[in-house]
Motif scaffolding. Structure first.
Motif, PDB file in Angstrom:
ATOM      1  N   PRO A 188      33.587  44.615  40.466  1.00  0.00           N
ATOM      2  CA  PRO A 188      33.475  43.297  41.099  1.00  0.00           C
ATOM      3  C   PRO A 188      32.087  42.759  41.016  1.00  0.00           C
ATOM      4  O   PRO A 188      31.694  41.856  40.780  1.00  0.00           O
ATOM      5  CB  PRO A 188      34.092  43.317  42.204  1.00  0.00           C
ATOM      6  CG  PRO A 188      34.794  44.610  42.626  1.00  0.00           C
ATOM      7  CD  PRO A 188      34.393  45.439  41.314  1.00  0.00           C
ATOM      8  N   GLU A 189      31.244  43.921  41.366  1.00  0.00           N
ATOM      9  CA  GLU A 189      29.777  43.679  41.521  1.00  0.00           C
ATOM     10  C   GLU A 189      29.257  43.394  39.908  1.00  0.00           C
ATOM     11  O   GLU A 189      28.390  42.364  39.956  1.00  0.00           O
ATOM     12  CB  GLU A 189      28.932  44.750  42.217  1.00  0.00           C
ATOM     13  CG  GLU A 189      29.335  45.260  43.504  1.00  0.00           C
ATOM     14  CD  GLU A 189      28.876  46.358  44.328  1.00  0.00           C
ATOM     15  OE1 GLU A 189      27.925  46.859  43.520  1.00  0.00           O
ATOM     16  OE2 GLU A 189      29.371  46.799  45.205  1.00  0.00           O
ATOM     17  N   PHE A 190      29.759  44.208  39.059  1.00  0.00           N
ATOM     18  CA  PHE A 190      29.200  43.813  37.635  1.00  0.00           C
ATOM     19  C   PHE A 190      29.485  42.428  37.365  1.00  0.00           C
ATOM     20  O   PHE A 190      28.664  41.576  36.795  1.00  0.00           O
ATOM     21  CB  PHE A 190      29.466  44.878  36.934  1.00  0.00           C
ATOM     22  CG  PHE A 190      29.102  44.625  35.498  1.00  0.00           C
ATOM     23  CD1 PHE A 190      28.006  44.654  34.992  1.00  0.00           C
ATOM     24  CD2 PHE A 190      30.049  44.158  34.361  1.00  0.00           C
ATOM     25  CE1 PHE A 190      27.414  44.685  33.676  1.00  0.00           C
ATOM     26  CE2 PHE A 190      29.616  44.041  33.029  1.00  0.00           C
ATOM     27  CZ  PHE A 190      28.396  44.233  32.828  1.00  0.00           C
ATOM     28  N   LEU A 191      30.804  41.990  37.518  1.00  0.00           N
ATOM     29  CA  LEU A 191      31.253  40.952  36.962  1.00  0.00           C
ATOM     30  C   LEU A 191      30.548  39.648  37.799  1.00  0.00           C
ATOM     31  O   LEU A 191      30.208  38.721  37.185  1.00  0.00           O
ATOM     32  CB  LEU A 191      32.586  40.602  37.280  1.00  0.00           C
ATOM     33  CG  LEU A 191      33.625  41.683  36.764  1.00  0.00           C
ATOM     34  CD1 LEU A 191      34.999  41.652  36.894  1.00  0.00           C
ATOM     35  CD2 LEU A 191      33.470  41.404  35.164  1.00  0.00           C
ATOM     36  N   LYS A 192      30.305  39.975  39.025  1.00  0.00           N
ATOM     37  CA  LYS A 192      29.648  38.733  39.737  1.00  0.00           C
ATOM     38  C   LYS A 192      28.145  38.587  39.226  1.00  0.00           C
ATOM     39  O   LYS A 192      27.483  37.509  39.179  1.00  0.00           O
ATOM     40  CB  LYS A 192      29.480  39.272  41.197  1.00  0.00           C
ATOM     41  CG  LYS A 192      28.731  38.149  42.122  1.00  0.00           C
ATOM     42  CD  LYS A 192      28.927  38.790  43.525  1.00  0.00           C
ATOM     43  CE  LYS A 192      28.237  37.797  44.571  1.00  0.00           C
ATOM     44  NZ  LYS A 192      28.188  37.967  46.171  1.00  0.00           N
ATOM     45  N   SER A 193      27.420  39.676  38.964  1.00  0.00           N
ATOM     46  CA  SER A 193      26.116  39.697  38.264  1.00  0.00           C
ATOM     47  C   SER A 193      26.089  38.776  37.028  1.00  0.00           C
ATOM     48  O   SER A 193      25.236  38.033  36.495  1.00  0.00           O
ATOM     49  CB  SER A 193      25.386  40.842  38.244  1.00  0.00           C
ATOM     50  OG  SER A 193      26.089  41.848  37.144  1.00  0.00           O
ATOM     51  N   LEU A 194      27.169  39.123  36.101  1.00  0.00           N
ATOM     52  CA  LEU A 194      27.282  38.315  34.934  1.00  0.00           C
ATOM     53  C   LEU A 194      27.447  36.875  35.162  1.00  0.00           C
ATOM     54  O   LEU A 194      26.896  35.975  34.408  1.00  0.00           O
ATOM     55  CB  LEU A 194      28.258  38.781  34.119  1.00  0.00           C
ATOM     56  CG  LEU A 194      28.406  40.188  33.494  1.00  0.00           C
ATOM     57  CD1 LEU A 194      29.522  40.576  32.634  1.00  0.00           C
ATOM     58  CD2 LEU A 194      27.152  40.265  32.642  1.00  0.00           C
ATOM     59  N   ASP A 195      28.370  36.405  36.219  1.00  0.00           N
ATOM     60  CA  ASP A 195      28.540  35.203  36.619  1.00  0.00           C
ATOM     61  C   ASP A 195      27.208  34.520  36.906  1.00  0.00           C
ATOM     62  O   ASP A 195      26.726  33.295  36.595  1.00  0.00           O
ATOM     63  CB  ASP A 195      29.635  34.976  37.618  1.00  0.00           C
ATOM     64  CG  ASP A 195      31.051  35.238  37.200  1.00  0.00           C
ATOM     65  OD1 ASP A 195      31.436  35.127  35.909  1.00  0.00           O
ATOM     66  OD2 ASP A 195      31.764  35.432  37.823  1.00  0.00           O
ATOM     67  N   GLU A 196      26.241  35.221  37.951  1.00  0.00           N
ATOM     68  CA  GLU A 196      25.032  34.644  38.169  1.00  0.00           C
ATOM     69  C   GLU A 196      24.155  34.380  37.018  1.00  0.00           C
ATOM     70  O   GLU A 196      23.487  33.578  37.108  1.00  0.00           O
ATOM     71  CB  GLU A 196      24.559  35.644  39.321  1.00  0.00           C
ATOM     72  CG  GLU A 196      25.000  35.662  40.648  1.00  0.00           C
ATOM     73  CD  GLU A 196      24.779  36.732  41.612  1.00  0.00           C
ATOM     74  OE1 GLU A 196      23.945  37.562  41.286  1.00  0.00           O
ATOM     75  OE2 GLU A 196      25.293  36.656  42.859  1.00  0.00           O
TER      76      GLU A 196
END
Length: 125
Positions: free
Chosen positions: A78-86
């Motif tokens: 989830p942290e990696f996916l959140k960084s992609l969204d940002e």
């Protein structure tokens, strides 16, 4: 030849078992104390050696404990996916402002100069 093998195989087994017994840590020995196992291997070479190899030493492989969280693949993290969204939500800068100032100079200065040959310079004069 068979007579020699009938003597050498038990002898080699006894030597291996005795050395293994005396070099094993006390924590890894099962059922009997270490000196008793050594005496058993020496007094009864064949039976003592086989019993040492089967029952005397704890030969289980100690595996490292698994971490609770464990490794998570990037597409499930989830942290990696959140960084992609940002990254996707950030406004894009124009390409000109992202280039270094050196690249904005005229192209003539960027071209490498031809190396000078000292022999030719002396010939020309």
């Amino acid at each position: 030849m068979l007579r020699v093998l009938m003597f050498l195989v038990p002898l080699a087994l006894s030597i291996y078992a005795f050395i293994d017994c005396i070099s094993t840590d006390e924590k890894e020995i099962r059922h009997l104390p270490k000196p008793l196992w050594a005496i058993l291997v020496l007094l009864f070479p064949l039976v003592g050696s086989i019993s040492w190899l089967i029952a005397g030493k704890d030969r289980t492989v100690e595996r490292p404990a698994r971490r609770q969280g464990g490794w998570v693949a990037p597409d499930d993290n989830p942290e990696f996916l959140k960084s992609l969204d940002e990254e996707r939500d950030q406004p894009k800068e124009p390409e000109e402002s992202r280039e270094p100032k050196e690249s904005q100079e005229p192209k003539e200065s960027q071209e490498p100069k031809e190396p000078t040959d000292p022999k030719r310079e002396s010939d020309d004069s």
